[in-house]
Every structure is written in structure tokens, then in C-alpha cells.
Enzyme design. Structure first.
Site, PDB file in Angstrom:
ATOM      1  N   CYS A   1      54.695  16.139  34.801  1.00 22.25           N
ATOM      2  CA  CYS A   1      54.465  14.694  34.698  1.00 22.25           C
ATOM      3  C   CYS A   1      54.445  14.056  36.097  1.00 22.25           C
ATOM      4  O   CYS A   1      55.415  14.156  36.845  1.00 22.25           O
ATOM      5  CB  CYS A   1      55.565  14.085  33.829  1.00 22.25           C
ATOM      6  SG  CYS A   1      55.697  12.291  33.920  1.00 22.25           S
TER       7      CYS A   1
ATOM      8  N   CYS B   1      57.223  11.551  36.592  1.00 27.62           N
ATOM      9  CA  CYS B   1      58.512  12.245  36.765  1.00 27.62           C
ATOM     10  C   CYS B   1      58.658  12.749  38.198  1.00 27.62           C
ATOM     11  O   CYS B   1      59.718  12.601  38.807  1.00 27.62           O
ATOM     12  CB  CYS B   1      58.638  13.401  35.780  1.00 27.62           C
ATOM     13  SG  CYS B   1      58.538  12.913  34.042  1.00 27.62           S
TER      14      CYS B   1
END
Length: 109
Positions: free
Chosen positions: A31, A34
Site C-alpha cells: 500500500c 502505508c
């Protein structure tokens, strides 16, 4: 600070039974949001070396993330003694994370 997401997850009952301050982070290694949050988290956690940090890989069908109603990554759940005291979704600064950490400390007083 944990550097990688755990693929195995504790049960919700196990997380709720944890004593003291805990940060539960939901996300994935691939991600982009992230990845962008990791330096911010590292900066904020410098002053919280004793904080328990659970870094959980989330995704479709993952029970723990669903129990916390996680919809976007990363989601940071700030807990003390099994109670959610704060939540950040895709934080944009280390300062936001530090503010939530300060709330955890205040809850101990």
C-alpha cells in the site's frame, strides 16, 4: 516500532485483553499510503519506546480489521487497557500521531 506487517493476527478478544498502551496498525506492505506513513510513525514513536505496536496485515476477509471497521489503510488504533481511545486514518504528519500518543498518556493519569 515493528517494521513488517504480521500475516497472522490475534483475535479481537486477545487485543481487547491487552493491558497498557497499544497501537494497532492495519495496512499492507504494498500500500502506497502505508509506505508513506512509515517515516511519520517512526518519527512519532521515537518518544514512545515502551508502546506496544501491533502491525497487522489487513485485507478482505481478515476478521480483526473488520471488527475494528477498518476501511482505509493505514489505520492506526490507539488503545489503553483494551479500550480504543483514538484513531487515525492515513495520517499526514508525525504531529497528529504524537497527539494521539499524548492522549494515551493522559488516560493513564
Amino acid at each position: 516500532m515493528n517494521s513488517s506487517y504480521a500475516t497472522g493476527e490475534p483475535s479481537r478478544a486477545e487485543v481487547d485483553a491487552l493491558s497498557g498502551p497499544t497501537l494497532v496498525e492495519f495496512g499492507t506492505a504494498w500500500c502506497g499510503f502505508c509506505k508513506a506513513a512509515q517515516p511519520l510513525l517512526a518519527e512519532a514513536l521515537v518518544d514512545a519506546p515502551s508502546l506496544r505496536h501491533l502491525k497487522i496485515e489487513d485485507g478482505s476477509g481478515r476478521a480483526l480489521g473488520r471488527s475494528f471497521k477498518v476501511k482505509l489503510w493505514p489505520t492506526f488504533i490507539f488503545m489503553r487497557d483494551g479500550q480504543e481511545l483514538g484513531r487515525l486514518v492515513r495520517p499526514g504528519s508525525a504531529e497528529l500521531i504524537r497527539q494521539e500518543l499524548a492522549r494515551l498518556e493522559l488516560a493513564a493519569s
